[in-house]
Design a protein around this motif. Structure first.
Motif, short mmCIF file in Angstrom:
data_model
loop_
_atom_site.label_atom_id
_atom_site.label_comp_id
_atom_site.label_asym_id
_atom_site.label_seq_id
_atom_site.Cartn_x
_atom_site.Cartn_y
_atom_site.Cartn_z
N ILE A 76 0.89 -1.16 0.00
CA ILE A 76 0.00 0.00 0.00
C ILE A 76 0.92 1.21 0.00
N GLU A 77 1.00 1.89 -1.14
CA GLU A 77 1.95 3.00 -1.29
C GLU A 77 1.68 4.09 -0.26
N GLY A 78 2.75 4.61 0.30
CA GLY A 78 2.66 5.69 1.26
C GLY A 78 2.34 5.24 2.68
N LEU A 79 2.07 3.96 2.86
CA LEU A 79 1.79 3.42 4.18
C LEU A 79 3.06 2.74 4.66
N ASN A 80 3.65 3.29 5.68
CA ASN A 80 4.94 2.81 6.16
C ASN A 80 4.75 1.62 7.11
N GLN A 81 4.09 0.58 6.59
CA GLN A 81 3.84 -0.62 7.38
C GLN A 81 4.05 -1.83 6.49
N TYR A 92 -10.16 -10.61 1.43
CA TYR A 92 -8.97 -10.66 2.26
C TYR A 92 -8.85 -9.42 3.11
N SER A 93 -8.36 -9.63 4.33
CA SER A 93 -8.07 -8.54 5.25
C SER A 93 -6.60 -8.19 5.13
N GLN A 94 -6.29 -6.93 5.28
CA GLN A 94 -4.90 -6.46 5.21
C GLN A 94 -4.42 -6.25 6.64
N ILE A 95 -3.37 -6.97 6.99
CA ILE A 95 -2.91 -7.02 8.37
C ILE A 95 -1.53 -6.39 8.50
N ASP A 96 -1.36 -5.53 9.51
CA ASP A 96 -0.06 -4.96 9.82
C ASP A 96 0.79 -6.06 10.43
N LYS A 97 1.90 -6.37 9.79
CA LYS A 97 2.75 -7.46 10.22
C LYS A 97 3.37 -7.21 11.60
N ASP A 98 3.62 -5.96 11.95
CA ASP A 98 4.27 -5.65 13.23
C ASP A 98 3.37 -5.91 14.44
N ASN A 99 2.09 -5.52 14.33
CA ASN A 99 1.23 -5.66 15.51
C ASN A 99 0.03 -6.57 15.31
N GLY A 100 -0.14 -7.14 14.12
CA GLY A 100 -1.21 -8.10 13.87
C GLY A 100 -2.60 -7.51 13.77
N THR A 101 -2.72 -6.18 13.63
CA THR A 101 -4.04 -5.55 13.53
C THR A 101 -4.39 -5.27 12.08
N GLN A 102 -5.70 -5.22 11.80
CA GLN A 102 -6.15 -4.92 10.45
C GLN A 102 -5.89 -3.45 10.10
N ILE A 103 -5.60 -3.22 8.83
CA ILE A 103 -5.45 -1.86 8.31
C ILE A 103 -6.82 -1.18 8.36
#
Length: 123
Positions: A76-81, A92-103
């Protein structure tokens, strides 16, 4: 012959999300037997400033086999995750790999370009 491919299909699909897409550049797939390869390149609409409600992408061309599948090729461009996709059913859900929460809708919106390559199996 033993190597004959008898279950091959390719086509396009219509992605959906709860904030909408401003433009869809590529939404294609290839299905080989029970394996599906999905491409998505799209720009989101300007999303609401809602930081609580998660967002997902729906409309996958085939439902995922019972249980979830995971694919790591989401940008996701511009999203620093670092983002990955959890595939269930035809979305599909988009999940932040660092904290396991949905975008959230706020993170996914704002006319960001989303590119995803998903690989999953179907029933």
């Amino acid at each position: 012959s033993a190597n004959h491919l008898d279950d091959y299909e390719e086509g396009t699909w219509t992605p959906t999300t709860n904030i909408g897409f401003n433009a869809v550049y590529d939404a294609s797939y290839v299905k080989i037997g029970q394996l599906v390869f999905v491409n998505l390149s799209a720009q989101t609409n300007t999303g609401p400033q809602d930081v609580a409600q998660a967002t997902s992408v729906g409309g996958l061309p085939f439902a995922c086999r019972t249980g979830n599948a995971v694919s790591n090729s989401v940008v996701i461009e511009g999203l620093n995750q670092d983002v990955y996709a959890e595939i269930a059913g035809s979305s599909y859900s988009q999940i932040d790999k660092d904290n396991g929460t949905q975008i959230t809708r706020n993170e996914f919106g704002n006319q960001r370009v989303c590119r995803a390559v998903l690989v999953y199996s179907i029933a």
